[in-house]
Enzyme design. Structure first.
Site, PDB file in Angstrom:
ATOM      1  N   PRO B 659     -13.530   0.871  -5.254  1.00 11.48           N
ATOM      2  CA  PRO B 659     -12.355   0.224  -5.861  1.00 11.48           C
ATOM      3  C   PRO B 659     -11.133   1.135  -5.934  1.00 11.48           C
ATOM      4  O   PRO B 659     -10.002   0.690  -5.764  1.00 11.48           O
ATOM      5  CB  PRO B 659     -12.833  -0.141  -7.271  1.00 11.48           C
ATOM      6  CG  PRO B 659     -14.307  -0.188  -7.160  1.00 11.48           C
ATOM      7  CD  PRO B 659     -14.703   0.815  -6.114  1.00 11.48           C
ATOM      8  N   GLY B 729     -11.317  -7.870   4.241  1.00  7.46           N
ATOM      9  CA  GLY B 729     -10.308  -6.878   4.596  1.00  7.46           C
ATOM     10  C   GLY B 729      -9.513  -6.409   3.379  1.00  7.46           C
ATOM     11  O   GLY B 729      -9.264  -7.154   2.447  1.00  7.46           O
ATOM     12  N   GLU B 732      -4.540  -4.580   5.095  1.00  7.30           N
ATOM     13  CA  GLU B 732      -3.339  -5.323   5.433  1.00  7.30           C
ATOM     14  C   GLU B 732      -2.987  -6.396   4.417  1.00  7.30           C
ATOM     15  O   GLU B 732      -1.836  -6.805   4.282  1.00  7.30           O
ATOM     16  CB  GLU B 732      -3.503  -5.950   6.823  1.00  7.30           C
ATOM     17  CG  GLU B 732      -3.155  -4.942   7.889  1.00  7.30           C
ATOM     18  CD  GLU B 732      -3.894  -5.145   9.176  1.00  7.30           C
ATOM     19  OE1 GLU B 732      -3.247  -5.376  10.188  1.00  7.30           O
ATOM     20  OE2 GLU B 732      -5.140  -5.050   9.158  1.00  7.30           O
TER      21      GLU B 732
END
Ligand SMILES: Cc1cc2nc3c(=O)[nH]c(=O)nc-3n(C[C@H](O)[C@H](O)[C@H](O)COP(=O)(O)OP(=O)(O)OC[C@H]3O[C@@H](n4cnc5c(N)ncnc54)[C@H](O)[C@@H]3O)c2cc1C
Ligand code: SF4
Lengths: 327, 765
Positions: B659, B729, B732
């Protein structure tokens, strides 16, 4: 960048003599000069390093004013307690200039001498026409990208903006530049481009800035520097104003007012018309806004820089009104 | 090759930092901040020569002559390369692996199609000598007229890209009969990756073997290109890329500057170093293409969308093709019965644009997420509410179930933390002195791209574990999460794992782009580590020399580097002791995420091209990451300056392997989005077709002073349709939706709708 020789001056006189030779240039913090050498604008044959000279980095402040050595660093001057209290606009102009790293390196003398940010001036490889670099070669900026160019003081030969902040505050408070024996008012030190944009300063070969002197005044004491830009930090001004004010005993009537502009003119620009319109008047928002429009009298835009003409009066008015609030 | 021994992170890492999902600090951090990390072009090689590129000063035309006489006489000069003197190369396949035309490739141009295109190169004994000599090269041109950009009258409508067309229902008809209709055009300018580390390389030949030290997001893909250029076997090219100082999509391909350096090295028989100047990083490869979109929405009076019609263009170069998929978010974000999206590309005199953080999704979201905000105001409902009213319960385009879509949860969590309910809906209704305050929301998404990777995991005699892969770490944390994965899977401390990346001699990996690497490589390492563990336990149980042999156990537990029986009733030995007792000096296993029984050819293709990447809608599911940004801006009513004062973003990236690293990537994406919204723009001189702000003093990216505290909230749940360990993902996703959230907040603050990025002050005064 081409090869150059390096000379460490041992005295002011030695420095001046060495720098008078053709191809020689003074080197202070190097934050303008090395940059320009890298982009091929400056091509010194000899660098005369003055950073080791003694006695040129002092900052002296008393009742009469401040004398700041040419080698004092931007960061030191910005942080100087007496400069902050007696010349807040000077300290604020420096704090809002460049980045902390540059302020730690750069000197006051070098700061006055910084060159325009005109992208055409800075890229000789791609743009051969630039009257400032190559007299008579033309001006690539006119008709090109002009968002950062001057709306005041420009000529047909050159519309490049003077980018510095400190000098704007200096012009507002009638500082003088010490060139050893000779002294020149800051306003006269910076030249308009006219037909000779290659000549930017009233400094002769063999001369060197040794100090700047700022007379003390009530308006300098109650002053501010307001710098507007898209990025919060580390950007040259879209428009800026150095303003100082002194009130009559009533606390409302303006006795003295100083207004100078940055980011919009070919040199640090004193807005005397605004001063004249307000001196003797009571400080009222509407009066101030109306008078501030005089700051852009005679301004001419080149398309993309038109916004500066709108912006400047607002910056001037905000700065004056802000100083009024602290009454 | 780079080695990182994991040291414990700081106190904030917590007790479980080392396992997958733990908050272990970046293991490569100390090397980077102390300067010990050696980047590609910092290698010290014997006999190194220096190359400098000469770029064209026109944007369109032909090179008539190159006068190199003065340069040749310059001190230290070794070689002048021009199209006439450079050795001939073969054309390499593109990144899909499409067989190339059988014609020679010359990385120096005679025909000029953009300003800055390389026409010559100088190689000298020192860098300074090469720079000085390059300035003496005189090039004369025959200049032809330039197509400057999308707005150039000569540019035309461009080439329709049929593969981008997405249609269902009757979008035009439904729009015509919709009671509420909005239509607006949204533009994004050229934007640049602006990595801290400029592109560059050192190339060295030994016989017909080439070693290239070069920052790379894709070692195997770039090694293939070099091999094809020079017509040598793939195995003869070694790419080394230990650290990457920022890529953002721009370092995935071998580019012409690399070809020039490798040619120079071959011709001189000396290693050659070539690094782009900062201005060349604006012309040597493409940034994000400029885009134009028209978004038309027809809706019911209550804001329910009936039709979306979307038309778009992006610019590409004169002889290259870049398609920025502008309908990618438009077609999936909201439920609509009728839809039409079509796209053209327009050729202009620029370098071919390239990948930049969330290509496609980023500008696409700017269009649709501003448009839905406009619709909310048109029908008079809250911008958050309208998004929920049109929530897509399945992929509206693929008509498949989402693998996971925690977007509703993201809206709820973000709104709650931000205090959205306190928003006063009227534009210009919130202020603080001269500052107009605006609150905006926008959603973002990025598809889960899946490809392939392989890794070796070794358990060594001293009980430590070694991981090797040709994948890379450009700051996103590959070293760290692979160490965590191996540590947890084998059952050792993360301290005892060494991860080696960035060398094409290691087991292969596909491109690090499209936010796919973490999912791919944790999967490969997990598989390799699992089979290494199986071997270890197998030896412990089955080898007659093992202390566990008498136990006849069918399983053992490995934890903290020690082996024991599950109930703790037998021996308890370290891995090192066990290996010694069974006479082994190491155990080694390879793992990959390839389909079983893949042929060597398929493997090669998988790692060196993107042809075999799995579509995100493969099988029964549509796989995406999701996010919702809530942003507060302050706009000075006199000056038009916009400052972002608060950001709360809630994001669904599935399971997070670490995290701490995911949060910093999300924040990085949000910061880049703030730059995109307010500052970034390549400004072109229309007469010369040349970008003039080609340096970091004039191309503005945000400073710390521009960035407020950013709060990010993870709302993801493990998504096993997306990856072996459940992650989606990360890299991005977070930039997508930031610019529209800011534009929407600016509208709320000022009542002005700015549809052209960046939102600079002159657009607001
Ligand atoms: C990215 C960037 C951003 C910047 N932003 C700002 C900004 O926002 N506001 C701002 O005001 N400035 C800004 N600057 C400019 C910066 O303040 C100047 O570069 C700096 O003040 C120059 O001082 P220096 O000592 O480094 O001068 P140098 O680079 O050493 O010298 C500059 C010039 O002055 C001459 N010179 C130096 N000392 C003397 C002397 N004593 N007498 C005569 N000539 C001398 C040199 O020969 C040379 O021509 C920025 C600069 C950079 C690179
Ligand atoms: S504006 Fe002045 S500095 Fe800029 S190109 Fe023209 S002449 Fe040169």
């Amino acid at each position: 960048m081409r090869d150059f020789s390096y000379f460490r001056a041992s005295s002011v006189d030695a420095a001046r003599q060495a720098a008078a030779l053709p191809g020689a240039m003074l080197l202070a913090g190097g934050t303008t000069l090395i940059d320009l050498a890298k982009c091929g604008v400056a091509e010194p044959e000899t660098l005369v390093d003055i950073t080791h000279l003694n006695g040129l980095n002092s900052i002296e402040v008393n009742e009469r004013g401040a004398t700041i050595g040419a080698l004092a660093r931007m960061g030191h001057v910005a942080d100087h307690a007496d400069i902050k209290s007696r010349f807040p606009a000077v300290s604020e102009a420096l704090w809002q200039a460049a980045s902390a790293q540059i302020r730690n390196m750069a000197t006051i003398g070098g700061n006055l001498m910084q060159r325009t940010r005109c992208p055409y001036f800075r890229d000789p490889g791609n743009f051969s026409a630039c009257n400032k670099r190559e007299p008579g070669s033309g001006c690539s900026a006119i008709g090109g990208v002009t968002r950062g160019h001057a709306v005041l003081g420009a000529s047909d030969a050159c519309i490049a903006m003077y980018p510095g902040d400190l000098a704007v505050a200096l012009v507002a408070f009638d500082a003088t530049v010490h060139l050893g024996e000779r002294q020149i008012p800051v306003d006269d030190f910076f030249l308009l481009p006219g037909t000779t944009p290659d000549r930017e300063h009233a400094i002769e070969p063999g001369e060197m800035i040794t100090a700047i002197e700022i007379p003390g005044s009530s308006s300098a004491r109650r002053s501010t520097y307001l710098k507007i830009r898209d990025r919060q930090s580390y950007e040259f001004a879209a428009a800026s104003a150095a303003v100082g004010i002194e009130f009559e005993a009533d606390g409302r009537t303006i006795r003295d007012l100083r207004v100078a502009l940055g980011g919009v003119a070919t040199k640090p620009w004193r807005a005397r018309a605004v001063e004249a319109a307000l001196i003797g008047k009571v400080l009222e928002p509407d009066t101030v806004r109306a008078a501030s429009l005089l700051a852009v009298e005679g301004a001419v835009d080149h398309g993309a820089n038109h916004y500066k003409i709108e912006l400047v009066p607002r910056v001037v008015a905000r700065a004056i009104l802000k100083l009024g609030e602290t009454a | 090759m780079t080695v990182h021994n994991i040291r414990h992170g700081d106190a904030s890492d917590g007790a479980f930092a080392e396992a997958v999902g733990g908050r272990l600090s970046r293991v490569d951090g100390p090397a980077k901040i102390t300067g010990a990390a050696k980047y590609a072009v910092e290698q010290q090689l014997e006999g190194l020569a220096y190359a400098v590129l000469v770029g064209s000063t026109i944007a369109s035309g032909k090179v008539l002559a190159i006068d190199t006489k003065a340069a040749e006489a310059a001190p230290g000069m070794l070689q002048v390369l021009t199209p006439d003197t450079i050795i001939s190369l073969r054309t390499a396949a593109d990144w899909f692996g499409t067989p190339p035309p059988d014609k020679p490739y010359c990385p120096l141009a005679r025909d000029i199609t953009f300003s800055g295109q390389y026409v010559a190169a100088i190689v000298a004994e020192t860098f300074e000598q090469a720079v000085a000599a390059a300035a003496l090269v005189k090039v004369s041109y025959d200049e032809t007229s330039t197509i400057v950009d999308l707005s150039d009258a000569k540019a035309g409508d461009g080439i329709p890209i049929d593969a981008m067309t997405k249609e269902w229902g009757d979008a035009q008809g439904a729009f015509a009969s919709a009671p509420v209709r909005i239509c607006a055009a949204y533009n994004t300018p050229r934007e640049y990756q602006a990595p801290m580390e400029p592109h560059g390389l050192i190339a060295r030949w030994e016989g017909d073997k080439l070693t290239v030290w070069e920052p790379s997001q894709w070692l195997d893909g770039m090694a293939r290109t070099y091999a094809e250029w020079f017509d040598v076997p793939f195995e003869n090219v070694r790419l080394v890329s230990p650290y990457i100082g920022g890529g953002f999509g721009s370092k995935a391909l071998a580019l012409s500057h690399g070809a020039v350096a490798a040619c120079a090295a071959k011709m001189l028989s000396r290693p050659v170093r070539l690094v782009m100047t900062r201005p060349q990083t604006f012309t040597g490869y493409g940034g994000r293409a400029a885009t134009r979109q028209t978004v038309t929405i027809g809706a019911d009076a209550d804001g329910k969308i009936q039709s979306i019609v979307h038309r778009s263009v992006n610019e590409t170069s004169i002889d290259g093709m870049w398609v920025e998929p502008l309908g990618s978010v438009t077609s999936i974000m909201y439920s609509t019965p009728n839809f039409s999206s079509k796209q053209n590309v327009v050729r202009v005199n620029s370098v071919v644009p390239g990948a930049m953080r969330a290509p496609g999704e980023n500008p696409s979201a700017f269009g649709i997420e501003c448009a839905i905000d406009e619709l909310a105001y048109e029908v008079g409902i809250d911008p958050l509410e309208i998004r929920l009213r049109n929530y897509a319960e399945q992929d509206p385009h693929a008509k498949k179930a989402w693998s996971t879509r925690q977007l509703r949860e993201a809206f709820a969590a973000g709104a709650e933390r931000f205090g959205w309910a306190r928003r006063s809906p009227e534009p210009r209704s919130m202020r603080d002195g001269n500052q107009l305050i605006g609150w905006g929301v926008a959603a973002g998404t990025y598809p889960v791209r899946r490809a392939y990777g392989e890794a070796i995991v070794r358990i060594l005699a001293d009980g430590s574990v070694e991981v090797e892969s040709s994948s890379i770490d450009m700051g996103q944390g590959t070293y760290t999460i692979l160490a965590q994965t191996a540590a947890e899977t084998v059952g050792v401390r993360a301290d005892d794992v060494v991860v080696k990346l960035g060398d094409s001699r290691f087991p292969r990996a596909g491109v690090t782009g499209g936010s796919r690497l973490a999912g791919v490589m944790t999967g490969a390492v997990y598989k390799a580590a699992s089979s290494a563990l199986d071997q270890l336990v197998g030896l412990a149980i089955g080898d007659p020399r093992s202390p566990f042999h008498p136990l006849q156990a069918n399983t053992l537990v490995v934890a903290n580097g020690r082996i024991a029986s599950p109930r703790g009733d037998g021996p308890d030995v370290s891995i090192a002791e066990l290996l010694k007792s069974v006479g082994r000096d190491h155990i080694e296993a390879t793992g990959d995420t390839m389909p079983e029984n893949s042929t060597p050819e398929e493997r090669y293709k998988n790692y060196t091209t993107i042809a075999m990447a799995l579509p995100h809608t493969e099988g029964d599911y549509s796989r995406h990451s999701w996010c919702a940004h809530f942003i507060e801006v302050r706009v000075d009513e006199d000056f038009g300056t916009v400052r972002v004062s608060r950001v709360v973003s809630a994001l669904d990236s599935g399971r997070l392997y670490n995290p701490k690293l995911a949060e910093s990537q999300w924040k990085g994406g949000i910061i880049m989005g703030i730059g995109q919204a307010l500052l970034e723009e390549g400004i072109v001189d229309r007469r010369h077709g040349r970008i003039v702000n080609d340096n970091l003093a004039d191309y503005l990216v945000p400073t710390n002073a521009d960035i407020p505290d950013i709060e990010v909230i993870s709302v993801g749940i493990p998504d096993l349709h997306s990856s072996v360990l459940g992650g989606k993902g990360v890299g991005e996703l977070a930039i997508v939706g930031v610019a529209p959230a800011i534009a929407n907040a600016v509208f709320h603050a000022t009542g002005k709708r700015i549809r052209d990025l960046p939102i600079t002050l002159e657009k607001l005064i």
